[in-house]
Design a protein around this motif. Structure first.
Motif, short mmCIF file in Angstrom:
data_model
loop_
_atom_site.label_atom_id
_atom_site.label_comp_id
_atom_site.label_asym_id
_atom_site.label_seq_id
_atom_site.Cartn_x
_atom_site.Cartn_y
_atom_site.Cartn_z
N VAL A 32 0.85 -1.20 -0.16
CA VAL A 32 0.11 -0.06 -0.12
C VAL A 32 0.96 1.11 0.07
CG1 VAL A 32 -1.74 1.39 1.26
CG2 VAL A 32 -1.91 -1.15 1.12
N PHE A 65 -4.38 7.68 -0.45
CA PHE A 65 -3.76 6.17 -1.03
C PHE A 65 -3.66 6.33 -2.48
CE2 PHE A 65 -6.07 4.98 2.84
CZ PHE A 65 -5.30 3.69 3.30
N SER A 70 -2.72 0.38 -3.79
CA SER A 70 -3.18 -0.50 -2.89
C SER A 70 -3.46 -1.90 -3.66
CB SER A 70 -4.46 -0.30 -1.98
OG SER A 70 -4.83 -1.33 -1.39
N CYS A 78 -5.58 -4.25 -2.71
CA CYS A 78 -6.95 -4.53 -2.38
C CYS A 78 -7.79 -4.73 -3.70
CB CYS A 78 -7.52 -3.80 -1.50
SG CYS A 78 -7.93 -2.05 -1.73
N LYS A 85 -10.43 -1.26 -4.18
CA LYS A 85 -9.74 0.13 -4.38
C LYS A 85 -10.45 1.11 -3.87
CE LYS A 85 -6.18 -1.36 -6.99
NZ LYS A 85 -6.41 -2.81 -6.64
N CYS A 134 -10.31 2.40 -1.20
CA CYS A 134 -9.28 3.68 -0.43
C CYS A 134 -8.70 4.43 -1.54
CB CYS A 134 -8.04 2.81 0.28
SG CYS A 134 -7.46 1.52 -0.86
N THR A 143 -11.33 7.10 -2.44
CA THR A 143 -11.52 8.12 -1.67
C THR A 143 -11.08 9.21 -1.93
OG1 THR A 143 -11.95 6.26 -0.05
CG2 THR A 143 -11.83 8.49 0.84
N CYS A 158 -8.72 1.37 4.02
CA CYS A 158 -8.36 0.19 3.09
C CYS A 158 -8.92 -0.94 3.94
CB CYS A 158 -6.89 -0.09 2.56
SG CYS A 158 -6.84 -1.41 1.53
N ASN A 182 -6.79 -4.18 3.62
CA ASN A 182 -5.47 -4.25 4.31
C ASN A 182 -5.61 -3.76 5.73
OD1 ASN A 182 -3.96 -5.22 2.16
ND2 ASN A 182 -4.45 -3.37 1.06
#
Lengths: 130, 170
Positions: A72, A83, A86, A88, A91, A93, A96, A108, A111
């Motif tokens: 991340v 962010f 990442s 993840c 996404k 995060c 945002t 996130c 994570n």
């Protein structure tokens, strides 16, 4: 079978309820976004609810891999934090966007990493709660 | 032979069909391009839940909310399951209460909107609980407005799909 087809789809009275909900949403948003950004802003990075780093967000924009979780990567600087990378799946995060004001946060969830902007005056929403 | 009346095969099969529908709608929604607002969903899989609550039984709707949490556990893990179940159960609870206190006079749209808003609030409270911070509450206005819109949308879709749904529940 109870009820059957008799249920109405929409009533005029519903507009009042919907208007109240929308207005309270707008009022909340206005309250949240129109407050001052705060002084001496820092990004507080936490993993699993434990703070792992606090980084000032004034100064030059730089990329910052989250310590211990290099999958991340944050962008910090210029009075903002976000962010940017990442691993993840959703996404959320990254989507945002940039955080600029005290109390704003991006999470996130896969994570378990949360970034929150804090200022010298502390986090207003958490202060209210305490 | 004595028949066990408590074991309602028709109700069980209907519930299973509704859950299958919710699962497919959930996956379908996952395939749509993400909405510009993070964390906001249309809530297509709530349509079978609302159908159950409005026209079959509130108990079935609660079962569906829990099953949807189980689906989220398989597809997206424990955290998603916790949030899904919390949002789903709060949503069904709020819709059931409004349906009861209005003596079945509340419209489908208002129940759906209340349910969607309750769902979002439940998920927000769930994430506040999980991350032990109230900072996420700053997102409440967005989720409130999103709940109103998705509530109206899902109620309209339910209305549209009602003839098809009735066919499986004859």
């Amino acid at each position: 079978m109870q009820g059957g087809d008799r249920m109405e789809f929409f009533k005029k009275k519903d507009l009042i309820v919907i208007a109240v909900l929308l207005l309270s949403g707008a009022a909340g948003a206005a309250f949240y976004h129109l407050r001052p950004a705060g002084e001496n802003l820092r990004a507080e990075i936490s993993y699993n609810s434990d703070v792992i780093a606090v980084v000032p967000i004034d100064g030059d924009v730089r990329e910052l891999p989250v310590p211990g979780h290099e999958n991340v990567v944050l962008s910090v600087g210029g009075g903002e934090a976000a962010f940017i990378i990442s691993d993840c799946p959703d996404k959320i995060c990254v989507h945002t966007g940039r955080l600029k004001k005290s109390g704003q946060s991006a999470a996130c969830l896969p994570n378990k990493i949360i970034v929150r902007i804090i200022s010298d005056k502390g986090n207003e929403l958490d202060d209210i709660a305490q | 032979m004595k028949q066990n009346k408590k074991f309602n095969v028709k109700g069980l099969v209907l519930l299973a069909l509704l859950f299958a529908m919710a699962s497919v709608l959930n996956i379908l929604e996952g395939m749509l391009p993400p909405l510009p607002v993070p964390g906001v969903h249309i809530g297509l899989s709530n349509i079978p839940v609302m159908y159950s609550l409005f026209f079959v039984s509130p108990a079935g709707a609660f079962v569906l909310a829990v099953l949807k949490g189980g689906l989220a556990f398989i597809t997206r893990g424990a955290a998603a399951a916790f949030l899904s179940a919390l949002g789903g159960i709060l949503s069904v609870a709020v819709m059931t209460v409004i349906k009861l206190i209005s003596k079945d006079k509340a419209s489908a749209a208002i129940l759906s909107v209340s349910g969607a808003v309750a769902h979002n609030i439940g998920q927000l409270l769930g994430s506040a609980l999980m991350y032990k911070t109230l900072a996420v509450l700053g997102y409440a206005p967005v989720l409130l407005i999103a709940g109103v819109i998705s509530g109206i949308l899902t109620a309209a879709l339910l209305k549209l799909l009602l003839p098809a749904l009735k066919r499986i529940n004859r």
